[in-house]
Enzyme design. Structure first.
Site, PDB file in Angstrom:
ATOM      1  CG  ASP A 237      -2.264   0.669   0.946  1.00 21.33           C
ATOM      2  OD1 ASP A 237      -2.232   1.869   0.615  1.00 21.33           O
ATOM      3  OD2 ASP A 237      -3.325   0.021   1.057  1.00 21.33           O
TER       4      ASP A 237
ATOM      5  CG  HIS B 252      -4.446   2.529  -1.762  1.00 22.87           C
ATOM      6  ND1 HIS B 252      -4.378   3.193  -0.558  1.00 22.87           N
ATOM      7  CD2 HIS B 252      -5.751   2.560  -2.122  1.00 22.87           C
ATOM      8  CE1 HIS B 252      -5.580   3.600  -0.195  1.00 22.87           C
ATOM      9  NE2 HIS B 252      -6.435   3.252  -1.132  1.00 22.87           N
TER      10      HIS B 252
ATOM     11  CD  GLU C 188     -10.045   4.283  -0.260  1.00 24.83           C
ATOM     12  OE1 GLU C 188     -10.875   4.762   0.527  1.00 24.83           O
ATOM     13  OE2 GLU C 188      -8.915   3.868   0.106  1.00 24.83           O
TER      14      GLU C 188
END
Ligand code: ACM
Length: 668
Positions: free
Chosen positions: A203, A277, A341
């Protein structure tokens, strides 16, 4: 009086109270359990008989029993006939019913023999887990104990799981956990018949898997300049020799953990996040990023800019090389490629990405994201693997063979289109959320509220999904995001007992689920976790709602037009600070819409939070909005009132609770 108890699956829940004392405390609750009279007494000379397919399970059982009993059990080849067994435990794949499937088992305990039958080693393993749970909880002791009566009550059990994906996601990027810590989580999963660890290996905040071709991924990407997230330095031990925060698994470590998991019949599904990410990867290899950077590993979570560029061929070469090494380490059919995201700003500003969109006829950055995922899918499929991605991979059109992990929706839609789906809705599966409304008694957490009972109430099949498509719901998993969870003890506290509840959700028949029975069995399960050294949150602590409730609303207060409702909160205003007010519908079909909530001092408004909030059951996801208010230094003798503007959402049958709780100061 001699009481013979015959407990069938149906009578179990009806007669639960009467039988509580004799109810074997098995979690997850088996499909079918009949309690019989008597018990099998485990002794130093008890034999374990196996056929060739069950030798490994027999050794696992003997090793587990040896730790706590101190006895070295002999493992022998199976005698010619089951009826010849008068002194032992038989594990066998012979004579198992076809309906037991890939993971089911039968367990028969009589006073002179224990027989576990299954079609597969996995089924035998689950039969052994049930057998261990029939013994006193001290059977999980790490050291030999002398004064325990090792009795196994006589039972007949037929059991098989409802879902094939019974999982836990562990984020090791935000905080790092060693291979031995991961093994401890695997042990606790196996106890609950969970079979999938989704390993969130990379991440923004750290890259945790050695990739031989790209050594900087771990020499640079695995380390950051501090623990981050506003946490104290001593909350964790994951520091490198140079004092920086981080860590990673070598490929040897990964092989060791995968092999360990295989013995426990747990599949590890690795996640390599893309195209968002990805800051840890880009800190090491900025040439694959969109835009000029700089790409720096952040000390905070959330959505960070810094994403991979789909306009560079090198990006796909890089990812294919990385994935090729990952595939060689993990036998799992699935590779999780993230996809959640992704901030679209960098692609909007990146001329090369815009040119690519024009060339490919892509109208939006969401379509560019889908284009990216489809290219990755081709690479993954060429390696005979299947991609799994978060909800957002649906945004610009779903890749052909992709499976979806639903955290913010899309599960029903994807399953309706014939895609496989794993359910991890935030409202039921985010184990980083608070377990109590009373935040002041809990470790600091990312937010939210997910009490045990709400996990237990999860129905993984989305409402309205056609019966012939329900097979696409593979199961569910609990997610442990570790921004604010810097050590293993804290992971365990967030995982248990919520993961015990999820184990029952994913394994047991829906109609066998009963929360009161679960709570009773959980008491015994907590004793097992004590023996295993797992730092669970005691269920007796409750969810804090009763203590924090300031009142509620009733159908007669809910109107078709917006109207104010008031509650006296004078007794709650004891010191200055921030509070959160929560509207939690408990009954009614329609729900309420809240426009704002305000705090009044002697009738004068002193704080207000305005945002649209809905309390009720929307779609498959219940919603319970929070409102933030500032509380002043209390004025002696003043009266404080909470006022909210509320309107019925298409009806006026709503009923609910209002809770008031203080919010600890935010961390950075
Ligand atoms: C997620 O929680 N961002 C999948």
């Amino acid at each position: 009086m001699k009481l013979k108890l015959i407990i069938g699956m149906v009578t179990l829940s009806l007669a639960a109270t009467v039988l509580a004392v004799n109810e074997p405390a098995i979690i997850p609750q088996p499909q079918n359990l009949t309690r019989l009279e008597g018990a099998f007494k485990l002794a130093a000379d008890t034999r374990i008989y196996t056929d060739s397919a069950s030798v490994a399970t027999g050794k696992f059982l003997a090793a587990q029993l040896r730790k706590s009993t101190g006895w070295r059990f002999r493992i022998s080849g199976k005698p010619a006939s089951d009826s010849k067994i008068t002194d032992g435990i038989l594990l066998t794949t012979k004579g198992a019913a076809a309906r037991l499937g890939a993971e089911g088992y039968e367990l028969a305990v009589s006073s002179n023999a224990v027989i576990v039958r299954a079609l597969t080693p996995a089924g035998l393993f689950y039969g052994v887990q049930t057998l261990l749970q029939l013994l006193p909880p001290e059977i999980f002791s790490p050291v030999a104990l002398n004064n325990i009566d090792w009795q196994i009550p006589c039972v007949k059990i037929t059991d098989a799981p409802r879902f094939q994906w019974r999982g836990l996601m562990l984020d090791v990027s935000r905080h790092f956990f060693t291979k031995d810590e991961v093994k401890q989580m695997l042990d606790a999963m196996a106890l609950h018949k969970l079979n999938t660890l989704h390993w969130h290996l990379v991440d923004d905040n750290g890259w945790r898997i050695e990739i031989k071709k790209y050594p900087k991924l771990t020499s640079i990407g695995a380390w950051r300049d501090g623990v981050g997230f506003g946490l104290p330095t001593n909350s964790t031990t994951a520091y490198g020799p140079d004092g920086r925060y981080g860590g990673f698994y070598t490929q040897k470590d990964i092989r060791e953990v995968v092999a360990y998991a295989q013995q426990l019949h747990i599949t590890i599904v690795p996640e390599i996040e893309m195209p968002g990410h990805s800051l840890a990867a880009l800190a090491a290899y900025p040439e694959y990023g969109s835009g000029p950077g700089p790409f720096i590993i952040p000390l905070k979570g959330g959505i960070n800019p810094g994403i991979l560029s789909p306009a560079k061929e090198g990006t796909f070469e890089f990812l294919e090389n990385v994935l090729t090494e990952v595939f060689a380490l993990f036998p799992s059919k699935y590779i999780h490629i993230g996809g959640d995201e992704v901030p679209k700003g960098p692609w909007k500003k990146d001329e090369a990405c815009q040119a690519l969109m024009r060339r490919e006829g892509l109208k939006t950055e969401e379509e560019l994201q889908s284009w990216f995922i489809r290219r990755i899918e081709k690479i993954v499929n060429a390696h005979r693997k299947t991609i799994l991605g978060w909800s957002e991979i649906l945004e610009g059109g779903l890749a052909q063979n992709a499976a979806v992990m639903d955290w913010i929706g899309g599960g029903r839609e994807a399953a309706s289109q014939g895609h496989d789906v794993v359910m991890t809705p935030t409202a039921s599966c985010y184990f980083d959320y608070y377990q109590s409304r009373n935040r002041s008694t809990e470790p600091y957490s990312i937010g939210g509220f997910l009490p045990l009972q709400r996990v237990y109430a999860l129905e993984p099949i989305p409402a309205g999904l056609a019966p012939d498509q329900q097979k696409h719901i593979l199961g569910a998993q609990g997610n442990i995001w570790t921004e604010y969870i810097p050590n293993l003890k804290h992971v365990e506290y967030m995982a248990f007992p919520r993961l015990s509840a999820l184990a029952e959700v994913t394994w047991s028949p829906k109609e066998a689920r009963n929360y009161d029975s679960f709570l009773r069995r959980l008491k015994t399960n907590e004793q097992r976790l004590d023996q295993l050294g797992v730092s669970y949150r005691p269920s007796a602590l409750g969810d804090g709602v009763a203590e924090l409730k300031i009142g509620g609303w009733k159908p007669e207060q809910i109107k078709a037009e917006p109207a104010a409702i008031e509650w006296d909160v004078t007794a709650k205003v004891t010191n200055a600070g921030k509070v959160s007010v929560n509207f939690n519908q408990t009954a009614g079909a329609q729900g309420i819409n809240v426009a704002w909530a305000a705090l009044l001092e002697d009738g004068k408004e002193i704080s207000r939070d305005t945002h649209a909030g809905f309390s009720g059951s929307a779609d498959v996801r219940p919603r319970r909005p929070d409102y933030a208010l500032n509380v002043p230094v209390p004025k002696p003798g003043a009266q404080y009132t909470l006022r909210a503007q509320v309107v019925g959402n298409g009806g006026t049958d709503s009923q609910g609770d209002v809770c008031w709780f203080s919010v600890p100061p935010a961390k950075k």
